[in-house]
Write a protein that holds these residues in place. Structure first.
Motif, mmCIF file in Angstrom:
data_model
loop_
_atom_site.group_PDB
_atom_site.id
_atom_site.type_symbol
_atom_site.label_atom_id
_atom_site.label_comp_id
_atom_site.label_asym_id
_atom_site.label_seq_id
_atom_site.Cartn_x
_atom_site.Cartn_y
_atom_site.Cartn_z
ATOM 1 N N THR A 188 14.875 31.719 -39.427
ATOM 2 C CA THR A 188 15.853 32.265 -39.478
ATOM 3 C C THR A 188 15.784 34.158 -40.261
ATOM 4 N N THR A 213 15.976 36.649 -42.037
ATOM 5 C CA THR A 213 16.623 37.398 -43.417
ATOM 6 C C THR A 213 16.782 38.480 -43.905
ATOM 7 N N ASP A 218 11.356 27.835 -40.045
ATOM 8 C CA ASP A 218 11.887 26.052 -40.849
ATOM 9 C C ASP A 218 10.318 25.977 -41.567
ATOM 10 N N ALA A 238 22.618 30.330 -39.644
ATOM 11 C CA ALA A 238 22.336 29.512 -40.572
ATOM 12 C C ALA A 238 22.812 30.164 -41.915
ATOM 13 N N ASP A 239 23.897 29.211 -42.732
ATOM 14 C CA ASP A 239 23.735 29.609 -43.959
ATOM 15 C C ASP A 239 23.718 30.404 -44.328
ATOM 16 N N GLU A 285 23.400 30.293 -47.645
ATOM 17 C CA GLU A 285 23.149 29.624 -48.851
ATOM 18 C C GLU A 285 21.502 29.176 -48.705
ATOM 19 N N THR A 286 20.887 28.740 -47.168
ATOM 20 C CA THR A 286 20.026 28.500 -46.516
ATOM 21 C C THR A 286 18.951 29.284 -46.584
ATOM 22 N N TYR A 287 18.611 30.573 -46.614
ATOM 23 C CA TYR A 287 17.866 31.853 -47.044
ATOM 24 C C TYR A 287 18.078 32.393 -47.888
#
Lengths: 313, 354
Positions: A230, A232, A258, A304-305, A307-309
Motif C-alpha cells: 500500500t 503510504t 503486506d 486500502a483503508d 486505519e490499516t496503514y
C-alpha cells in the motif's frame, strides 16, 4: 547459510579547493620553479607556507624566496610504491628543510637504494616537466651536493596565479552488506521480498538490517512479505536526474508491503502521476533479468483503508 | 542560589567495558551486527536497560566504510526509537567519551553509553588514511600511514632515542598479552621492512572491531559497579598539522594533556597507550615520564589489536577494567588520532582506596 554477497565499491571524488593568498602564491611559484616560504614575526621561515603562525595563530603573509636545495631531516625507504605516490620505482619519503627555511617539506626522494640515503644528506628539487600549480609540480627530490639557495624577499606576485586545485581521490572498497541484507538481496533476485521479525516487539523490518531500531536487539526470523503493498505517502518528482532514463514527472512513494511494519520506497508506474494517492494498492514489476523491482504498479484492488496503514506513515 | 561559588564537579566513572574480538575480516556481518553483541554485553554488565541510558555518544569514520553517514545505520543497535539523546564524533571513540564526560559533568545526564567501531577490511587502510592529511600539500602525494610512522621512527633512531632491536622488543612484549580479544597474540615474526625502518612487527595488525563503555556519575556509579574507575581528569591537545613544523621525536601535546588531566600529580601503576607503531611507544613513554615500574599496555595495546576508531576507546576501557578487577589503583589511558601522534587524549582513572 548462503555465502555473503560482495561487490567492488569505488569512491571517487574530485574536490575543487580554493586557495588563500599564501597557498596561491606558493603553488603558483612551484609552477614557475620558484619556492616561497612565509616568515613569522619572530623571524622563522615556514616552508611549505601557511597563513597562520602555528605557534601564535597570528596571520602571516610575508613571502620569501627560498632555495631549491636543502637537507634531509628524516627519511623512510619505500620499496613498494603505492598508487598515486610520486614515483613508481622504489624511493625514500623525506622531510627536507630547504635552504633558507626553518621547517621541512614532505616529498619523495629518488635515490638508488636505502644505503644512498641518510639524514643530513643534501638534495635538490627535480621539477615536473608539466607544471600547473600543485605540490606535484615538484616531481621529487634528488641527491645533490651544491647549494642553489637564493633567499630573497618575494612579492609573491605572478601573472595568471592559480586560485584553486582539484584534489582527485579514488578509494577502492569491497562492499559486503552483511548477513541480513544479503538474504534480502538474494530473495529479491528470485522476485520475493523477505523481512526479519524482531524477537521482542514482533515488528517485521523490510529491508532487514539485522537489528530492530526500537529494541536495539538482533533480528533473525525471516518473514516473507508482499508481493503487494500500500502506498503510504508519495511525492511527485519534476527534476530529471543525471543518467536516469525516466520521464518526469514521476511518482516516488513509500510502500508498505503486506506483512511488513516498515515502508520501503520505490517508483510508481502504470498510472498517471496525478492519480497516485495514499492507500493505492500496488505490486512490484521486475524488468527482464532484473535483480530488484523496476517499479510498482496498481493492482486494481480497492484502496486500502487509512486505519490499516496509518501507523506506517 | 545563595553562593557565588561554583558547584563541586561531579565524580564520573567508567562502570563497564566490553569489546569484540578484533578480526582481519568480518564480511559476514554488517557494522551494526558486529556492534550489537558489544552493546548488549556492556549494558548487561551494569544491569541497565537501553531506555535507562541518559546519553549516547559514538565514534566512527565514514571513510572506512566508504559511505556517507554510515554511523546512522549503527544506531539501530542502540534502540534509537523512541528518540534518545545522542551524538557522534567522526573520530576515535575516546573523543566520544570526552563528549559524554562533559555531558555528565553538566548534570544533563547521570549515565552514558559510549561506543566505537570500525571495519578496516572493506578498503585498503593505508590508502584510506591518506585522506585525513593536508589536502593541499600532502594528500596529493598519497603518503600512507606506515610511511609517515616510519619517518618518525627514523627521526627517533637518528636522535639516539631507540634502535631497531628495542622496537622489536616493544612489539614482542605487546603481543605477549593474554588478552582473549586480541588479534595477534604470542610470538610474531618481526618480518620484512614495510617502510624502512619499520618492519611488519612494528606495525599494528589491520582489523575490524568494536568497543563500548558505560559512564555513570556519583552514587549511580557505585550502584552499577563494585569498584568504579573514577575519571580524575581528561584532556586532549593537538599539534600543528604540518609534519615539518613538529619535532617528531617528542609529543608536547601528550605531555600537556597529561599535565592538565593530573597525570603527574601522583605515580600511575598502569598505562594503556594508543601506540599504533612500536616507535610511538618510545615517544609516549618519554612524554608521559613513564618508568619501567609502570605496566604499559598489559592488554597488548594497538600492536595486538587496532580496530580503527575503537582502539583509543579500548585503551580507556582496558585501563578501567583493570581498576574494576582490582589489578590497578591509578591508571593512565591515552588515545591518539592523525599522523605521527597528531592529536592526543589522556585520561587518569582511579579506584576507591582499599
Amino acid at each position: 547459510m548462503p555465502e555473503v554477497l560482495k561487490a567492488p565499491l569505488v569512491v571517487e571524488f574530485p574536490f575543487t579547493r580554493s586557495l588563500g593568498p599564501v597557498q596561491s602564491a606558493f603553488l603558483t611559484g612551484l609552477r614557475e620553479r620558484v619556492v616561497l616560504g612565509v616568515t613569522t614575526r619572530d623571524g622563522r621561515t615556514l616552508v611549505p607556507p601557511v597563513e597562520y603562525d602555528p605557534v601564535t595563530a597570528e596571520e602571516i603573509s610575508d613571502l620569501v624566496h627560498v632555495g631549491t636545495t636543502g637537507t634531509v631531516t628524516t627519511w623512510a625507504w619505500n620499496h613498494e610504491p603505492r598508487r598515486g605516490q610520486p614515483l613508481d620505482t622504489p624511493f625514500a619519503w623525506a622531510l627536507v628543510k630547504l635552504d633558507g627555511a626553518d621547517t621541512a617539506l614532505l616529498h619523495a626522494l629518488d635515490a638508488p637504494g636505502p644505503d644512498a640515503v641518510r639524514t643530513g644528506m643534501r638534495v635538490r628539487i627535480r621539477w615536473a616537466e608539466e607544471r600547473r600549480g600543485a605540490i606535484t609540480d615538484i616531481a621529487c627530490f634528488e641527491p645533490y651536493d651544491g647549494d642553489d639557495s637564493t633567499v630573497t624577499v618575494h612579492a609573491g606576485e605572478f601573472e595568471d596565479p592559480v586560485h584553486g586545485i582539484v584534489a582527485q581521490a579514488r578509494l577502492d572498497y569491497t562492499y559486503s552488506p552483511g548477513r541480513a541484507q544479503t538474504a534480502y538481496i538474494n530473495a529479491l533476485a528470485e522476485h520475493r521480498a523477505v523481512g526479519e521479525r524482531c524477537p521482542a516487539c514482533r515488528k517485521v523490518y523490510v529491508p532487514p538490517r539485522g537489528a530492530c531500531p526500537t529494541c536495539g536487539v538482533a533480528t533473525a526470523e525471516q518473514v516473507e512479505v508482499g508481493p503487494a503493498g500500500t502506498v503510504t505517502t508519495f511525492c511527485i518528482v519534476n527534476i530529471k536526474a543525471k543518467n536516469l532514463d525516466i520521464e518526469v514527472p514521476y511518482v516516488y512513494a513509500h510502500i508498505a508491503l503486506d506483512g511488513a511494519d516498515l515502508a520501503l520506497h520505490g517508483r510508481i508506474g502504470g498510472i498517471p502521476y496525478d492519480q497516485v494517492r495514499m492507500g493505492l494498492r500496488v505490486e512490484p514489476v521486475w524488468s527482464e533479468g532484473g535483480r530488484y523491482p523496476d517499479h510498482y504498479r496498481p493492482t486494481g484492488e480497492p484502496d486500502a483503508d487509512y486505519e490499516t496503514y496509518k501507523e506506517l506513515l | 542560589m545563595t553562593s557565588d561559588a561554583a558547584p563541586e564537579p561531579r565524580d564520573i566513572a567508567v562502570v563497564a567495558f566490553a569489546q569484540s574480538d578484533t578480526l582481519r575480516s568480518t564480511a559476514e556481518v554488517s557494522e551494526v551486527e558486529m556492534l550489537m553483541p558489544v552493546l548488549h554485553d556492556v549494558i548487561a554488565q551494569t544491569g541497565l536497560k537501553t531506555a535507562d541510558i541518559g546519553f549516547t555518544c559514538s565514534g566512527s569514520c565514514d571513510y572506512l566504510a566508504g559511505r556517507a553517514f554510515s554511523f546512522t545505520l549503527a544506531l539501530d543497535g542502540v534502540g534509537a526509537w523512541p528518540p534518545i539523546s545522542e551524538s557522534h564524533v567522526e573520530m576515535d571513540g575516546a573523543w566520544a567519551l570526552y563528549e559524554a564526560w562533559t555531558k555528565l559533568l553538566s548534570g544533563d545526564a547521570d549515565t552514558a553509553l559510549v561506543y566505537a567501531y570500525g571495519k578496516s577490511s572493506p578498503g585498503s587502510l593505508r590508502d584510506v588514511l591518506t585522506r585525513q592529511l593536508d589536502p593541499y600539500y600532502v594528500a596529493p602525494l598519497w603518503p600512507d600511514s606506515v610511511a609517515l610512522a616510519a619517518l618518525q621512527a627514523q627521526a627517533l633512531i637518528d636522535a639516539g632515542a631507540t634502535d631497531e632491536p628495542e622496537l622489536a622488543a616493544i612489539g614482542a612484549r605487546s603481543r605477549a598479552t593474554d588478552n582473549p580479544r586480541a588479534q595477534l597474540k604470542g610470538p610474531v615474526p618481526q618480518g620484512d621492512y614495510l617502510v624502512r625502518p619499520l618492519r611488519t612487527g612494528d606495525c599494528p595488525p589491520v582489523g575490524d572491531g568494536a568497543a563500548a563503555v558505560v559512564l555513570a556519575a556519583g552514587e549511580r556509579a557505585r550502584e552499577l559497579c563494585e569498584r568504579p574507575a573514577w575519571i580524575r581528569g581528561i584532556d586532549h591537545r593537538i599539534e600543528a598539522h604540518s609534519l615539518g613544523v613538529r619535532d617528531l621525536t617528542d609529543s608536547p601535546s601528550t605531555r600537556l594533556a597529561a599535565e592538565r588531566a593530573g597525570a603527574f600529580e601522583r605515580p600511575v601503576d598502569t598505562a594503556e597507550l594508543h601506540a599504533s607503531f612500536t616507535s610511538q611507544e618510545v615517544v609516549l613513554r618519554k612524554a608521559l615520564r613513564l618508568g619501567d615500574e609502570v605496566a604499559v599496555n598489559p592488554s597488548g595495546g594497538a600492536l595486538a589489536a587496532n580496530p580503527m576508531m575503537a582502539a583509543g576507546l579500548a585503551r580507556i576501557g582496558e585501563a578501567a577494567a583493570r581498576i574494576h578487577r582490582g589489578e590497578s589503583d591509578r591508571a593512565l589511558a591515552h588515545a591518539t588520532s592523525g599522523p605521527c601522534l597528531q592529536q592526543n587524549l589522556v585520561a587518569v582513572l582511579e579506584g576507591d582506596p582499599r
